[in-house]
Design an enzyme around this catalytic site. Sequence first.
Site, PDB file in Angstrom:
ATOM      1  N   ALA A  92     -31.056 -19.101 -15.089  1.00 42.77           N
ATOM      2  CA  ALA A  92     -31.154 -19.172 -14.067  1.00 42.77           C
ATOM      3  C   ALA A  92     -32.830 -18.488 -13.720  1.00 42.77           C
ATOM      4  O   ALA A  92     -33.223 -18.781 -12.465  1.00 42.77           O
ATOM      5  CB  ALA A  92     -30.329 -19.390 -12.962  1.00 42.77           C
ATOM      6  N   ALA A  93     -33.321 -18.297 -14.691  1.00 39.83           N
ATOM      7  CA  ALA A  93     -34.012 -17.675 -14.441  1.00 39.83           C
ATOM      8  C   ALA A  93     -35.941 -18.686 -14.263  1.00 39.83           C
ATOM      9  O   ALA A  93     -36.664 -18.624 -13.590  1.00 39.83           O
ATOM     10  CB  ALA A  93     -34.623 -16.610 -15.648  1.00 39.83           C
ATOM     11  N   GLY A  94     -35.891 -18.998 -14.922  1.00 40.34           N
ATOM     12  CA  GLY A  94     -36.859 -20.336 -14.627  1.00 40.34           C
ATOM     13  C   GLY A  94     -36.495 -21.020 -13.541  1.00 40.34           C
ATOM     14  O   GLY A  94     -37.632 -21.553 -12.638  1.00 40.34           O
ATOM     15  N   ASP A  95     -35.403 -21.145 -13.452  1.00 37.95           N
ATOM     16  CA  ASP A  95     -35.417 -21.938 -11.607  1.00 37.95           C
ATOM     17  C   ASP A  95     -36.084 -20.988 -11.078  1.00 37.95           C
ATOM     18  O   ASP A  95     -35.989 -21.204  -9.547  1.00 37.95           O
ATOM     19  CB  ASP A  95     -33.960 -22.061 -11.280  1.00 37.95           C
TER      20      ASP A  95
END
Length: 311
Positions: free
Chosen positions: A252-255
Amino acid sequence: MDSQRIVVVGSLNMDFVVSVEHLPAPGETVLGSAFRMLPGGKGANQAYAAARLGGRVAMAGRVGYDLFGDQLKAGLAAAGVEIGEVHATRSGPTGVALIWVDRTGQNSIVVASGANATLTLAEEAARRLFRGAGIALFQLETPLATVAAALAAARAEAVRTVLDPAPAQPLTSELLGRVDVLTPNESEALILLGKPPGRIPAEERPGVARALRARGCGTVILKLGDEGCFVAGSGGERHLPALAVTAVDTTAAGDTFNAALAVALAEGEPLEAAARFANAAAAVSVTRAGAQSSAPSRPEVEALLGQSPAS
Ligand code: RIB
């Protein structure tokens, strides 16, 4: 009219997370050390993280008539996300994701979409949802036809659209033409250009970003993981390095990046400042386990930004 409002159209999953020494190869069995059930789903992660950073957020999505659906909705509502358009369906169970996280924080994810695959948004409902909003966030864990129609509805309401093309799949230029800001990681960018997934050497990033912009989207932000991001828009091109942290889980780093980008853009920040804020939010998120459980608070992001030399 609330031009700071952020609308997220996307998925909700219950994540089944196992920590492992290394990710299993095909045919290999590995012993994991811990198991957790944590709220996830790319859409819900973006909605939750944006609300936690102070955004006013509404989400459209689907869950099943089951305990996971109730838990995921309750978590979003508790964070302040409007969930009036997150409906339960009898056509499938709540989506789940099976996630392995290795000792370096890298992961592998398999998603069983369930109810997410039934998401549709009638045009009138979509127009109502987007009316007066500032930013709309999309990803690709819900049906492509729904994403395409919702992008069109957002555009018709003059809302700035941000598409996270994950999980990667080929997209038409018609769809990309409805995207104001496209935020692929390196593999997603290459797949969109019909190339094999992988990393993109630094000298090739401008060419990749230009090739994507030529397909119709206004701005491209290439997400480069521990190398930060590469921003390419009408105002020029710039590499923004990542902030140095020790990663324990990159899920979820991208989220989180997209959520923070949306919050900053909705507050009227220029693109580059918004991307710096997003870089910092993503950096904080990788220092903690899980998807929504790793979403940073505003003071945490501002503290990390304050430590970083301007580059
Ligand atoms: O981007 C991370 C998310 O991908 C996880 O939360 C999982 O649910 C999958 O959707």
